[in-house]
Motif scaffolding. Structure first.
Motif: not given
Length: 126
Positions: A1-17
């Protein structure tokens, strides 16, 4: 199954991997959010209600980036450092889920990242 990473600058950046969220099919998995104010390193941890609102806002920003909102959430996991705060956390949490609240569990843990008091993750169907 394909998956897509979704990030936004309107939430905190991850603090880990890890990513803020991953969309697999029509299911969005949102990583645990803490009360970091987006774009800063500021933590809102002095008042549990203010802290919980920030956590929910961070989660909402990720949902929005994925084209969803709180009504799409089907499951939440709440981690707390002190179950004595449950009533206040629950009251704030309830403000974001008006009808048909999602399934969830609330677990007390010994320590959370950056020594916060609450962390919430969710699963949403888009």
């Amino acid at each position: 199954m394909m998956h897509k990473i979704i990030n936004t600058e309107n939430a905190p950046a991850p603090i880990g991997p890890y990513s803020q969220s991953t969309l697999a099919g029509n299911t969005l998995y949102v990583s645990g959010q803490i009360a970091i104010v987006p774009g800063t390193d500021n933590l809102l941890i002095d008042d549990i209600q203010e802290e919980t609102h920030q956590v929910m806002k961070n989660m909402g920003a990720i949902l929005k980036e994925a084209g969803a909102d709180y009504s799409n959430v089907v499951k939440c996991s709440i981690f707390v450092s002190d179950m004595g705060n449950f009533g206040k956390i629950n009251a704030v949490y309830g403000e974001y889920f008006h009808a048909s609240p999602p399934a969830r569990e609330t677990v007390e843990v010994s320590c959370l990242p950056k020594n916060v008091n609450v962390e919430i993750s969710c699963i949403a169907v888009i």
